[in-house]
Structure formats: C-alpha cells, structure tokens
Design a protein around this motif. Sequence first.
Motif, mmCIF file in Angstrom:
data_model
loop_
_atom_site.group_PDB
_atom_site.id
_atom_site.type_symbol
_atom_site.label_atom_id
_atom_site.label_comp_id
_atom_site.label_asym_id
_atom_site.label_seq_id
_atom_site.Cartn_x
_atom_site.Cartn_y
_atom_site.Cartn_z
ATOM 1 N N ALA A 1 27.587 -71.421 81.221
ATOM 2 C CA ALA A 1 26.514 -71.907 82.105
ATOM 3 C C ALA A 1 26.300 -73.412 81.962
ATOM 4 C CB ALA A 1 25.212 -71.162 81.798
ATOM 5 N N PHE A 2 26.691 -73.984 80.816
ATOM 6 C CA PHE A 2 26.505 -75.430 80.563
ATOM 7 C C PHE A 2 27.173 -76.271 81.660
ATOM 8 C CE2 PHE A 2 28.299 -79.285 78.470
ATOM 9 C CZ PHE A 2 27.109 -79.947 78.204
ATOM 10 N N ALA A 3 28.358 -75.828 82.083
ATOM 11 C CA ALA A 3 29.112 -76.589 83.086
ATOM 12 C C ALA A 3 28.364 -76.666 84.418
ATOM 13 C CB ALA A 3 30.475 -75.935 83.285
ATOM 14 N N ARG A 4 27.484 -75.716 84.658
ATOM 15 C CA ARG A 4 26.781 -75.659 85.954
ATOM 16 C C ARG A 4 25.440 -76.408 85.926
ATOM 17 N NH1 ARG A 4 28.425 -70.170 85.294
ATOM 18 N NH2 ARG A 4 26.298 -69.506 84.868
ATOM 19 N N ARG A 5 25.066 -76.969 84.780
ATOM 20 C CA ARG A 5 23.732 -77.596 84.698
ATOM 21 C C ARG A 5 23.620 -78.785 85.667
ATOM 22 N NH1 ARG A 5 21.882 -80.491 79.296
ATOM 23 N NH2 ARG A 5 22.520 -78.525 78.332
ATOM 24 N N ASP A 6 22.507 -78.833 86.389
ATOM 25 C CA ASP A 6 22.243 -79.953 87.290
ATOM 26 C C ASP A 6 21.474 -81.024 86.509
ATOM 27 O OD1 ASP A 6 21.352 -81.729 89.143
ATOM 28 O OD2 ASP A 6 20.514 -80.239 90.534
ATOM 29 N N HIS A 7 22.204 -82.041 86.031
ATOM 30 C CA HIS A 7 21.583 -83.033 85.156
ATOM 31 C C HIS A 7 20.515 -83.865 85.870
ATOM 32 C CE1 HIS A 7 24.188 -82.685 81.471
ATOM 33 N NE2 HIS A 7 24.770 -81.868 82.329
ATOM 34 N N SER A 8 20.560 -83.893 87.202
ATOM 35 C CA SER A 8 19.573 -84.707 87.931
ATOM 36 C C SER A 8 18.167 -84.107 87.833
ATOM 37 C CB SER A 8 19.978 -84.825 89.401
ATOM 38 O OG SER A 8 19.825 -83.569 90.033
ATOM 39 N N LYS A 9 18.091 -82.821 87.485
ATOM 40 C CA LYS A 9 16.767 -82.181 87.430
ATOM 41 C C LYS A 9 16.190 -82.135 86.018
ATOM 42 C CE LYS A 9 16.964 -78.850 91.244
ATOM 43 N NZ LYS A 9 17.072 -77.405 91.494
ATOM 44 N N MET A 10 16.870 -82.783 85.065
ATOM 45 C CA MET A 10 16.467 -82.626 83.665
ATOM 46 C C MET A 10 15.273 -83.490 83.292
ATOM 47 S SD MET A 10 19.543 -82.165 80.959
ATOM 48 C CE MET A 10 19.921 -83.815 81.031
ATOM 49 N N TYR A 11 14.371 -82.889 82.543
ATOM 50 C CA TYR A 11 13.257 -83.650 81.977
ATOM 51 C C TYR A 11 12.902 -83.031 80.619
ATOM 52 C CZ TYR A 11 8.744 -85.762 81.168
ATOM 53 O OH TYR A 11 7.713 -86.458 80.595
ATOM 54 N N ILE A 12 13.337 -83.678 79.542
ATOM 55 C CA ILE A 12 13.031 -83.128 78.204
ATOM 56 C C ILE A 12 11.928 -83.978 77.572
ATOM 57 C CG2 ILE A 12 13.945 -82.509 75.927
ATOM 58 C CD1 ILE A 12 16.753 -82.455 77.116
ATOM 59 N N PRO A 13 10.735 -83.411 77.369
ATOM 60 C CA PRO A 13 9.696 -84.192 76.679
ATOM 61 C C PRO A 13 10.192 -84.553 75.282
ATOM 62 C CG PRO A 13 8.813 -82.137 77.560
ATOM 63 C CD PRO A 13 10.296 -82.053 77.669
ATOM 64 N N LYS A 14 9.807 -85.713 74.816
ATOM 65 C CA LYS A 14 10.388 -86.216 73.557
ATOM 66 C C LYS A 14 9.725 -85.650 72.300
ATOM 67 C CE LYS A 14 13.444 -88.757 75.523
ATOM 68 N NZ LYS A 14 14.281 -87.696 76.063
ATOM 69 N N HIS A 15 8.763 -84.789 72.455
ATOM 70 C CA HIS A 15 7.951 -84.408 71.287
ATOM 71 C C HIS A 15 8.625 -83.370 70.388
ATOM 72 C CE1 HIS A 15 4.757 -86.507 73.372
ATOM 73 N NE2 HIS A 15 5.220 -85.913 74.454
ATOM 74 N N VAL A 16 8.737 -83.723 69.103
ATOM 75 C CA VAL A 16 9.114 -82.724 68.083
ATOM 76 C C VAL A 16 8.068 -82.797 66.973
ATOM 77 C CG1 VAL A 16 11.616 -82.707 68.479
ATOM 78 C CG2 VAL A 16 10.660 -84.320 66.849
ATOM 79 N N THR A 17 7.903 -81.684 66.278
ATOM 80 C CA THR A 17 6.871 -81.599 65.236
ATOM 81 C C THR A 17 7.524 -81.007 63.994
ATOM 82 O OG1 THR A 17 5.441 -80.912 67.062
ATOM 83 C CG2 THR A 17 4.495 -80.797 64.863
ATOM 84 N N SER A 18 7.187 -81.523 62.822
ATOM 85 C CA SER A 18 7.780 -80.907 61.627
ATOM 86 C C SER A 18 6.879 -79.768 61.140
ATOM 87 C CB SER A 18 8.027 -81.946 60.534
ATOM 88 O OG SER A 18 6.800 -82.379 60.041
ATOM 89 N N ALA A 19 7.502 -78.836 60.455
ATOM 90 C CA ALA A 19 6.757 -77.646 60.012
ATOM 91 C C ALA A 19 7.409 -77.064 58.769
ATOM 92 C CB ALA A 19 6.757 -76.593 61.124
ATOM 93 N N MET A 20 6.575 -76.447 57.921
ATOM 94 C CA MET A 20 7.088 -75.702 56.777
ATOM 95 C C MET A 20 6.896 -74.224 57.098
ATOM 96 S SD MET A 20 6.035 -76.001 52.785
ATOM 97 C CE MET A 20 6.937 -77.408 52.256
ATOM 98 N N VAL A 21 7.994 -73.497 57.134
ATOM 99 C CA VAL A 21 7.945 -72.118 57.638
ATOM 100 C C VAL A 21 8.620 -71.164 56.642
ATOM 101 C CG1 VAL A 21 7.914 -72.918 60.034
ATOM 102 C CG2 VAL A 21 10.108 -72.456 58.923
ATOM 103 N N GLY A 22 8.756 -69.896 57.053
ATOM 104 C CA GLY A 22 9.478 -68.922 56.223
ATOM 105 C C GLY A 22 8.612 -68.294 55.142
ATOM 106 N N TRP A 23 7.320 -68.101 55.452
ATOM 107 C CA TRP A 23 6.401 -67.591 54.432
ATOM 108 C C TRP A 23 6.361 -66.075 54.429
ATOM 109 C CZ3 TRP A 23 5.104 -71.009 50.957
ATOM 110 C CH2 TRP A 23 5.079 -72.361 51.314
ATOM 111 N N SER A 24 6.648 -65.501 53.281
ATOM 112 C CA SER A 24 6.472 -64.057 53.075
ATOM 113 C C SER A 24 5.277 -63.907 52.137
ATOM 114 C CB SER A 24 7.715 -63.487 52.396
ATOM 115 O OG SER A 24 7.845 -64.084 51.110
#
Length: 656
Positions: free
Chosen positions: A402-425
């Motif tokens: 499906a990657f080959a079919r992506r329409d790059h003109s419609k892309m909008y990726i917000p730049k936000h990433v957040t760090s997190a500590m996960v994996g709690w049992s």
Amino acid sequence: MKYFYSSINALAPGKEDVKNMTPNPATKELIGYLEEQGVETIFDRFEAQQPQCGFGLRGSCCRMCQWGPCRISPKSQLGICGRDMETIVIANLLRALASGMAAHGRHAHEVIMAVIAASDRKADIELKGKKRIMELAKKLKINAKDRTFQEVAKDVANVLLEDLGRLTDEPMRMLEAYAPLERKNAWKKLGILPRSASYETMESLHMTTLGGCSDWNALAIQELRSALAYCYGTLFAASLSTEILYDVPKPKTTIVNYGILKENHVNILIHGHSPVMAEKIIEKIITPEVQQLLKDHGAKGIVIGGLCCTGTELLARYGIPAVTNIMGQELVLGTGAVDAVIVDMQCVIPGMKIVADCFGTEVITTCNSNRIPGAVHIPFDPERLDTLNGDAMLVVKKAIEAFARRDHSKMYIPKHVTSAMVGWSIEGILKKFGGKYKLLRLLKNDTITGIATIVGCNTPKVSYESNHVNIATGLIKEGVLLTTTGCCSHALLNAGLCAPEFSQFASHGLREICEDLGIPPVFAVGSCVDNIRSLRLFIEIAGAAKSSLKEMPFMFVGPEPGNEKSVGQGATFLCHGISNLIGFPAPLPVILPEQKDQSGQLRWMGADKNPIIDFFNDSGLNEKVGAKVYTRTDPEIAVKTIMAHLRQKRKALGWT
Ligand code: BF8
C-alpha cells in the motif's frame, strides 16, 4: 456552540469547543486539517445528531421487545407490558454489561485458545510467561511437579476456559483463587457468586427479555453477579493468558503521539484488542524478507503505531509507540501518512473506513467478528492457529504494497511526540516502591494521599480527552498516585503525564518520591482487560494494611465513559468496595446536582430523588458492597469530590 441536555442538566461540547479544549495540540491541528479537506468526522456527526433523546439519556427508553419502543414520562409511567421505569433503567444497564462481557469474553477466548494451541505445539508461539504460569498453577492448585511448562499451561488455560463457559452451579475457580476472603464472604452473603461469564451473559439477557424479571432489585443483584463473572471470567482470563503467552511487561521509556509517523517510511497502525495476530506481525517485520520488501518498495523503513488496546499491549511489551484512542482513529488516518491499518476486534468505528477511503489507506481486517465492507480480509481462526504465520506475513506484505499508492500531496503529520515510561505490571510497580509494605507506608504517612485508577473510553459528550487530562492532573497535584489503561491512557500518554518529568506538577510528597525513584506519577498498566493489574495492586496494598478494600483510600475514575464494556469495568471495582467517579452520567434517571453553565457559573439543580439514584448511593450499593457512584462532569468538581472521598477514607483509618 454547546449543547444542553436539560433532562440531566449536562452540557456537551460542539466541535469548536473540542478544538479549544482538547489538550493535545496534534489533535487540534488534525481536526482543523480534516475540516479543510472537507472530511467528516465523529465531531461533525455528533453535532448532526443533536438534540439527543432525553429518554435515552435517562435510560428510560425500553427497546427489549417489538411492542415498543416505550418511553417513560409523567404521562405514560409504564411501558406497554407494564414495566416500570426502574426495571427499564436497570435492565438497560444490565444488557450493556452483558454486551461488554461478551466482548471481553470473546477476547479472552482467543488468547486462551492461543495458550492451548501453543501448549499442544499446534501454533508457532513460544510460551514466554513461565513465571506467570507457575503462579497460576500454585493459585489454582494445579500440579506442576515434574511436568513441562506446556502441560501446566494447558491445565491453567482449561480452568480459564471453564470459568468462561461453565453452565453448572460450581464456583468460579479464578474468583476462588484471587478474590480477598472478606469480599468472598460478602458476595456469598449477598448471593452474587457467579457461575461463569457465558452463563451470566445468558442469564442477564434472559432476565431482561419481554415477560422476564420485573423486580428491579433482582436485576440490580444480577448486575453485581455479572460484574464478578466479567471480572474473574473475562478480565483475569484475557490479561493473564496474554502474560502466559508473551510474558509480563517490563518498564521502559519510549515515545508516543501522532508525530511518530514518518514521511518516507511505511506507516502501519495496529488497532483493536487481541494481541495474537499483532504479536506475529511484530515478529514478521524484522525478518530479512520483509526488510528486503521495504527496500524494493523504496521505503526507508517501517513504523508501527498502536491504536486503542492492541496499541497499549504493544506499547507495554515492546515500547512500540502508541498513537491514539477510539476517538482519534479517524484523525490519525487524516494525516494521509498511514499506508495500512490492521484491525482485529472491538472499538473499530465505521467512520475510520470512511476517512481511510478519503486518503487511500488500506484497511486490513483479521478477525471474522469484525468485518468492514471494502476492507481486505485476512482472517485467522483462534482454534486453528497453524495458519497464523502465513496469515501474518500476508498482512505485512499487503500493508507494504500500500506504501506505493500513498498520495504524498495529501500528507499532514503533526510534529508532536511525547516521551513516556511504560510497561508497568503489578510486579514492576511494587518493585519500584520496594514492595507493598513500603508503598503502604507512603500512603499511611500521607506522602501519597490516595491511589486511583483512571481509565476508560472517550465520549463526544465531553471535550475530547480534556476530562481525562484535567482530572488526572488535578489528582496528581493533590498527591494521588494513578494507574491508567485503555483510551484514557492514550490521552495521558500523549499529554506527557506518564513521563517521570510530569512529577514536577505533583504535590510535594508525591513529587519527591517520583523524583527519587525516577518514576512518573501515572503508571500506564496496559489495555482495558489489564484493569485487573490495578485491582490486584489494590488487593495487595489492602492486604498489607490488614484492611478491607472498602476501607482504603482508593478510587475508580472513568472520566469519558463510552463503550458498553465500561459498565462492567466500573461495576467490577464497585463489587470490590471501590467507589466510582464517572465523568458523564450513565443512562440513569439522574439530574446532575452540580454543573458549570456556559458562563462558568456553578448551577445547583438539587439532586434527583428516586429509588435508582438511592441505589447507586448510600442506601443500596454502599450498604451491599461498601462503594458508591458519583457523577461529575466538571473536572474541577470531580477532583474535589474524589479528594473528599479519599480523605474521608483516610480519616476513618486514622491516617490523617
Ligand atoms: O477496551 S477504553 S473505547 S479501546 S472499550 Fe474501547 Fe473503551 Fe477504548 Fe479498549 Ni476499553
């Protein structure tokens, strides 16, 4: 524009309010971007549905036969069959709980069958949770001496299967093994010990059908009985079977949020609840064959992002970035950067496919219970897992193509990433604190004022994720330690509350202990079935205090209830003596006593007085199980209510 539900004195937000109030900047950007693109989302459809039915909001609409629908009002106080309002309201709630139990039960069935197939070596799955297998064997009194892990695991799985499906009047073995004695005695006295998840689902539907039970108190008792079947028959089974298969998660640091998607990579989202196919897919993407395929398609690599509860499973075990929850699933496809979304079961909304079609995203379904018209369907059968390897590879190949079919003109990726500590049992949390007695000491000396589990879905009836984040932040400021699961955890993860750095916003004691231990004030403990991790943590600490659960400063908080599954979650904790605070009313005949109006003024309406509201408060549940339900839509008022509850518990214990 806000929508006022006069029948319950509650306000709901319009789309503009959501854009202003929702805490994640990436969400605001994507709502705006989709609007520009002319793509309709959940927020538009919510407005199109206004005004919503006041009878439905109060739970007093009966659709359990074809004589109706019947609606209870001062002019028509009984349904056509003679059913009164109380019976209709409780029957509606009971049916919701049964439906949620069916969903978690089907999820549990899949993972239990995977344990059996792995034990019989009929599936290419290595049983990694050896410690958990031995713990369960001990608890269930299954002989483990001189036997292989596989043999013991199969016996354990068969007990879980019995608890899921038993039709005869014998005790549920997991309840016998894991519930505190004080609770078991209380439940026995109330006559609410269940047979199994399947039996209580059947009985709940049976009792509520036309001409069935017309005693609402008996239906309420069945609600409690079903909640126990739900807890010990589906949540325990699904969570622990997953740990048997893939091991208990370990703490780790990672990143989350919409910005994890990458422009030149194949972006795949994994969505749903059961981890069986998802785990196999993760195995496949690191194979040389798939790496070559990526090169052949001109991709720089592959990004896996998690949605909903399969997302939180992958996040916990591997730190695979989670992106968003049930109400963000359309938004993330609106980035136009997602090549494929692979879905298994539950919480996959049809609107997601509509957005996927706008952006050319391939939707791949893998579970026969969750078909979507127009999706590529590559199902696997949980009872014939010999095809799992081939199926997973096929899914991965389809996604990469499906990657080959992506329409790059419609892309909008917000730049936000957040760090997190996960994996709690439960083990991971207790180890960090140096054991249950040390954690108890911090609770007793008021370093930690209380512990709450803050969980559940989203609802368009509150500004998306704002209740989750505002209530959690308010509680942390008051020194309350939090655990979280499901869609709530996505909101808190993306807002940064699950990172150790967030402890700077905690009250003095909680901040110091979090900084000392290098932990966040909110522990993301997994998917919705992993709510038993929080329950088990509560049980351990209450045991260390030699107190019953109902005496402890613990709370269950569901700020944005949505799915039918959430009814059983709240009721599970109620049965154990842990009160609920709900951020938007369940369909009950309740007028919210306090609510801020559009100008921010507190409006006092005077609480409803009717037998059902009494039941959810002091005269019913509190007498029976030692817990009650508060409903507060305003986060500030919610925090005050929770703190008053926790302080009252502390005072009664002499821990002031
Ligand atoms: O089981 S929190 S909307 S995703 S039901 Fe569904 Fe609710 Fe989200 Fe996971 Ni849980």
